[in-house]
Scaffold this motif. Structure first.
Motif, mmCIF file in Angstrom:
data_model
loop_
_atom_site.group_PDB
_atom_site.id
_atom_site.type_symbol
_atom_site.label_atom_id
_atom_site.label_comp_id
_atom_site.label_asym_id
_atom_site.label_seq_id
_atom_site.Cartn_x
_atom_site.Cartn_y
_atom_site.Cartn_z
ATOM 1 N N ARG A 1 9.775 -43.510 38.369
ATOM 2 C CA ARG A 1 11.019 -43.753 39.077
ATOM 3 C C ARG A 1 10.918 -43.231 40.508
ATOM 4 O O ARG A 1 10.415 -42.129 40.749
ATOM 5 C CB ARG A 1 12.194 -43.078 38.365
ATOM 6 N N ILE A 2 11.407 -44.025 41.457
ATOM 7 C CA ILE A 2 11.316 -43.637 42.865
ATOM 8 C C ILE A 2 12.682 -43.755 43.516
ATOM 9 O O ILE A 2 13.384 -44.749 43.361
ATOM 10 C CB ILE A 2 10.284 -44.498 43.625
ATOM 11 N N GLY A 3 13.057 -42.744 44.248
ATOM 12 C CA GLY A 3 14.266 -42.785 45.057
ATOM 13 C C GLY A 3 15.549 -42.850 44.255
ATOM 14 O O GLY A 3 15.566 -42.743 43.025
ATOM 15 N N GLU A 4 16.641 -43.001 44.978
ATOM 16 C CA GLU A 4 17.953 -43.116 44.362
ATOM 17 C C GLU A 4 18.163 -44.533 43.844
ATOM 18 O O GLU A 4 17.464 -45.469 44.225
ATOM 19 C CB GLU A 4 19.044 -42.770 45.378
ATOM 20 N N GLU A 5 19.156 -44.692 42.981
ATOM 21 C CA GLU A 5 19.470 -46.008 42.459
ATOM 22 C C GLU A 5 19.983 -46.923 43.577
ATOM 23 O O GLU A 5 20.639 -46.475 44.509
ATOM 24 C CB GLU A 5 20.528 -45.907 41.361
ATOM 25 N N ILE A 6 19.639 -48.207 43.457
ATOM 26 C CA ILE A 6 20.185 -49.199 44.379
ATOM 27 C C ILE A 6 21.559 -49.604 43.865
ATOM 28 O O ILE A 6 21.681 -50.138 42.760
ATOM 29 C CB ILE A 6 19.259 -50.417 44.495
ATOM 30 N N ARG A 7 22.577 -49.316 44.655
ATOM 31 C CA ARG A 7 23.952 -49.573 44.250
ATOM 32 C C ARG A 7 24.452 -50.872 44.852
ATOM 33 O O ARG A 7 24.088 -51.230 45.974
ATOM 34 C CB ARG A 7 24.836 -48.410 44.723
ATOM 35 N N SER A 8 25.266 -51.583 44.098
ATOM 36 C CA SER A 8 25.850 -52.826 44.593
ATOM 37 C C SER A 8 27.269 -52.583 45.089
ATOM 38 O O SER A 8 27.880 -51.553 44.781
ATOM 39 C CB SER A 8 25.851 -53.896 43.491
#
Length: 296
Positions: free
Chosen positions: A159-166
């Motif tokens: 897992r990389i970085g923060e979640e991509i939020r919509s």
């Protein structure tokens, strides 16, 4: 195996696996005519036909199938041996090939590419931005980046970085003409800009609230397959848009787009870098993984 013979074998394997001279030439970075000449020279040296060619298809002959089965592991081992020499370099080097989903490429990788290439001057980076679920083994990619629920179980996933939020947004003039939705169900009365994947599937509009999940099937007059085009259409007042926050963040900050349904958070997607299980991770890929961990 001499240098020219090694290049010829690599060319043959690429054509045989792709079943296409055109696709193999693109992958190898040479012209189709040069690739055809290379295969002819190899067949002439071996005295046997390796590939059956028609105007529409390319397929290995029986001799080609046998050569492919035996030479593919040798080329993989040869690459692993060369990569092991990286341990003796000050900086890892070599080619790193990645296939990446568009949101991860634009929102996560793009701001970091210059820094990575400066930090690792001996690594060449090739990135294929592709919304399809590419087979990284068949495509000869070292790794891929996609949402976690789309990663095959036989892959190593990091897992990389923060979640991509919509986010759901619309232009102020659209809202002035059509009103503002207050619940996801209100979207049925609005013109929604939809996104279609190459598979033909329409991106679902998904929401969560107090543990309750809702997926809304929206309708609209405009359907696209490019997120930047979708944002431009929303800015022009075409309709309501559901997109990754990163695509719309600057427009929201400038007031050109208005976030909607903020009491109904959209679902987020965690992005993973994934690669085939191997005894030894190639040095360029290992460097890339560590770089992402430090910078995302």
């Amino acid at each position: 195996m001499r240098g020219p013979e090694l290049a010829e074998m690599h060319a043959f394997v690429t054509v045989a696996e792709r079943c296409s001279f055109a696709e193999a030439a693109v992958q190898l970075g040479i012209s189709r005519s040069r690739l055809s000449e290379t295969i002819r020279e190899l067949e002439g040296r071996l005295g046997v036909r390796l590939l059956n060619r028609t105007t529409r298809s390319v397929a290995p002959t029986a001799a080609g199938e046998r050569l492919l089965a035996q030479i593919r592991p040798l080329l993989d081992d040869f690459g692993a041996v060369l990569d092991s020499i990286n341990a003796f370099r000050d900086k890892p080097g070599g080619l790193l090939r990645l296939t990446v989903l568009p949101p991860a490429a634009s929102l996560m990788l793009a701001p970091l590419l210059s820094r990575f290439l400066v930090q690792y001057p001996a690594i060449d980076l090739e990135i294929s931005v592709d919304p399809t679920l590419t087979d990284i083994v068949a495509g000869r990619f070292d790794a891929g980046m996609r949402a976690g629920d789309l990663v095959e179980r036989d892959m190593i996933a990091v897992r990389i970085g923060e979640e991509i939020r919509s986010v759901v947004v619309a232009a102020p003039d659209y809202l002035a003409r059509h009103g503002r939705p207050t619940t996801p169900r209100d979207l049925a009365a609005h013109n929604c800009i939809r996104f279609r994947f190459p598979s033909g599937v329409i991106l679902p509009w998904q929401f969560e609230k107090r543990g309750r999940q809702m997926e809304v099937a929206v309708e609209g007059r405009l359907t696209v397959n490019d997120p930047e085009l979708a944002v431009k259409a929303a800015l022009d007042g075409v309709g309501v848009l559901y997109t990754a926050l990163g695509y719309a963040a600057q427009e929201i900050e400038a007031g050109r787009l208005v976030p909607l349904l903020e009491d109904w958070p959209t679902r987020s997607a965690a992005i993973f870098l994934y690669y085939p299980s191997r005894r030894q991770v190639p040095a360029p890929l290992q460097a890339f993984i560590e770089f992402l961990r430090e910078n995302l």
